[in-house]
Design an enzyme around this catalytic site. Structure first.
Site, PDB file in Angstrom:
ATOM      1  N   PHE A  41       0.866  -1.187   0.000  1.00 11.74           N
ATOM      2  CA  PHE A  41       0.000   0.000   0.000  1.00 11.74           C
ATOM      3  C   PHE A  41       0.894   1.225   0.000  1.00 11.74           C
ATOM      4  O   PHE A  41       1.703   1.414   0.907  1.00 11.74           O
ATOM      5  CB  PHE A  41      -0.938   0.036   1.215  1.00 11.74           C
ATOM      6  CG  PHE A  41      -1.908   1.177   1.133  1.00 11.74           C
ATOM      7  CD1 PHE A  41      -3.088   1.049   0.414  1.00 11.74           C
ATOM      8  CD2 PHE A  41      -1.624   2.405   1.721  1.00 11.74           C
ATOM      9  CE1 PHE A  41      -3.976   2.111   0.294  1.00 11.74           C
ATOM     10  CE2 PHE A  41      -2.505   3.478   1.597  1.00 11.74           C
ATOM     11  CZ  PHE A  41      -3.688   3.328   0.885  1.00 11.74           C
ATOM     12  N   ASP A  60       9.471   2.527   1.559  1.00  9.09           N
ATOM     13  CA  ASP A  60       8.316   3.272   2.059  1.00  9.09           C
ATOM     14  C   ASP A  60       8.210   2.964   3.552  1.00  9.09           C
ATOM     15  O   ASP A  60       7.717   1.905   3.950  1.00  9.09           O
ATOM     16  CB  ASP A  60       7.069   2.824   1.291  1.00  9.09           C
ATOM     17  CG  ASP A  60       5.786   3.444   1.827  1.00  9.09           C
ATOM     18  OD1 ASP A  60       5.810   3.995   2.942  1.00  9.09           O
ATOM     19  OD2 ASP A  60       4.754   3.355   1.133  1.00  9.09           O
ATOM     20  N   LYS A  95       2.876   9.948   8.224  1.00  8.64           N
ATOM     21  CA  LYS A  95       2.176   9.484   9.436  1.00  8.64           C
ATOM     22  C   LYS A  95       2.716  10.052  10.749  1.00  8.64           C
ATOM     23  O   LYS A  95       2.364  11.129  11.153  1.00  8.64           O
ATOM     24  CB  LYS A  95       2.169   7.948   9.466  1.00  8.64           C
ATOM     25  CG  LYS A  95       1.208   7.354   8.425  1.00  8.64           C
ATOM     26  CD  LYS A  95       0.873   5.930   8.748  1.00  8.64           C
ATOM     27  CE  LYS A  95      -0.034   5.305   7.691  1.00  8.64           C
ATOM     28  NZ  LYS A  95      -1.418   5.707   7.790  1.00  8.64           N
TER      29      LYS A  95
END
Ligand SMILES: Cc1ncc(COP(=O)(O)O)c(C=O)c1O
Length: 395
Positions: free
Chosen positions: A135, A220, A249
């Site tokens: 993702f 990532d 995040k």
């Protein structure tokens, strides 16, 4: 349904199945709803509230910055973004930083950076190899990078230049590499895809392949980074270094921010080739600096490792009582609990009723991604509630 929930239905695009709770306040690992009900928060703003809700160091930094300078054009130097970039570089293997506003934007920019590298160094190579089950975000390009058809199918045709291959099998990457390839982009642990942990040697083997082919390795670390996986960055547990790393995040503990970090040799943008109006905004960077400084000074990554191991041990212990628990897996405070049947939604609701927020990762799995500052007391409390919830479902 409360008034706010009715108004949401009237005015909001229908992109998410919300739980029937309107959150109005948070402190530490706790949140409160509009009726004053308290919840222990093991969702943590989706792995974002690294220092918990409204941590004093973040609040102070934001308040001070709000009174000083909120936004300035990137045509000018501003102090908070330079301070945050310096701290990131000093504490990682990367040399240069670009700030943006979200994870998807960071990954999109990382792909652009790799393509620039490909144009300059790899005869125009532009393809990025990514993994199935990954993702990487919701922009159109990141949907193409994300190797899950449920995110891709509604939007075909997708941008060209992404090849999705099996995760955790370096041979799949080797087979997909062509003279058009410029980079491989992977999560050290697949978060949204299921908290999927690769074999110990997988990323080292990918690193080795990228070196042999002269292509870039993009990690990532949007979900795993900033202490969540038990070290400041997950790559530090793997004995390898990425050429490019993306963050978002938890970087500012709740204030929107994203970052692309790159080694000097991969930092090939020249003025005008990339940009972002809000990226590196003084407010976000002040929050990011306060968050990262605290994570470093207080060894928050070490806490995440220790408390995460405690959580994993507690969940594994529950398997004796509940035969339908099939697996517990995770790194640090990124943990999944898998069941033999599709009961995750019922467990989420039973936990909610008892004052615990958890995430339904898949129809048959939960995910725990609490603030990184929690202690074993909070884990005990969450395990108690979860045990009650599982008992209520088992009976
Ligand atoms: C590994 C990873 N990359 C990228 C993203 C996208 O981040 P954002 O939602 O901030 O665009 C996420 C979000 O869950 C993620 O977990």
């Amino acid at each position: 349904m409360s008034r706010w929930q009715e108004l949401e239905q009237q005015y909001f695009m229908n992109t998410v199945e919300r739980l029937p709770v309107t959150l109005v306040r948070g402190q530490g690992a706790r949140v409160w709803d509009e009726d004053g009900r308290e919840y222990l928060d093991f969702v943590g703003g989706w792995a974002v509230n690294s220092l918990g809700h409204c941590h004093p160091v973040v609040v102070e930094a934001v308040v001070e910055q709000v009174h000083t300078l909120i936004q300035a054009s990137n045509q000018f130097y501003t102090v908070p973004q330079v301070r945050l970039a310096e701290l990131l570089v000093q504490n990682s293997c990367l040399d240069k930083v670009f700030f943006c506003n979200s994870g998807a934007e960071a990954n999109d920019g990382a792909v652009k950076l790799a393509r620039r590298y490909g144009k300059l160094n790899l005869d125009g190579g532009y393809e990025i190899i990514t993994a199935m089950g990954s993702f990487h975000g919701r922009t159109l390009a990141m949907v193409a990078a994300t190797g899950q058809s449920k995110f891709q199918q509604p939007y075909v045709p997708l941008p060209d230049g992404f090849v999705n291959v099996e995760y955790n099998r370096v041979e799949a990457i080797k087979a997909a590499t062509t003279n058009q390839t410029c980079a491989v982009m992977l999560e050290p642990v697949q978060g949204e895809g299921g908290v999927n942990l690769p074999d110990d040697n997988y990323l080292a083997a990918v690193r080795d392949w990228c070196d042999r082919m002269g292509i870039l390795l993009i990690l990532d670390e949007i979900q795993t980074g900033l202490g969540r996986a038990g070290t400041l960055f997950a790559y530090q547990q793997l004995g390898i270094e990425p050429d490019i790393m993306t963050l978002a995040k938890g970087l500012a503990s709740g204030i929107p921010i994203g970052a692309i970090l790159a080694k000097d040799r991969a930092s090939v943008f020249t003025p005008g080739e990339h940009g972002s109006t809000f990226g590196g905004n003084p407010l976000a960077c002040a929050a990011g600096y306060a968050t990262l400084k605290y994570i470093l000074d207080q060894n928050i990554a070490g806490n995440a490792r220790q408390v995460g191991n405690y959580l994993i041990a507690g969940l594994k212990h529950m398997r004796h009582k509940f035969q339908f628990i099939t697996e517990v897996r995770g790194r640090g405070l990124l943990v999944a609990l898998e069941f033999s049947g599709d009961i995750a939604q019922s467990v989420v609701m039973a936990c909610l009723d008892r004052g615990l927020l958890v995430n339904r990762l898949k129809p048959n799995a939960l995910r725990f991604m609490p603030p990184l500052i929690i202690g074993s007391d909070e884990v005990d409390e969450a395990l108690d509630i979860l045990e009650q919830a599982l008992s209520s479902i088992a009976n």
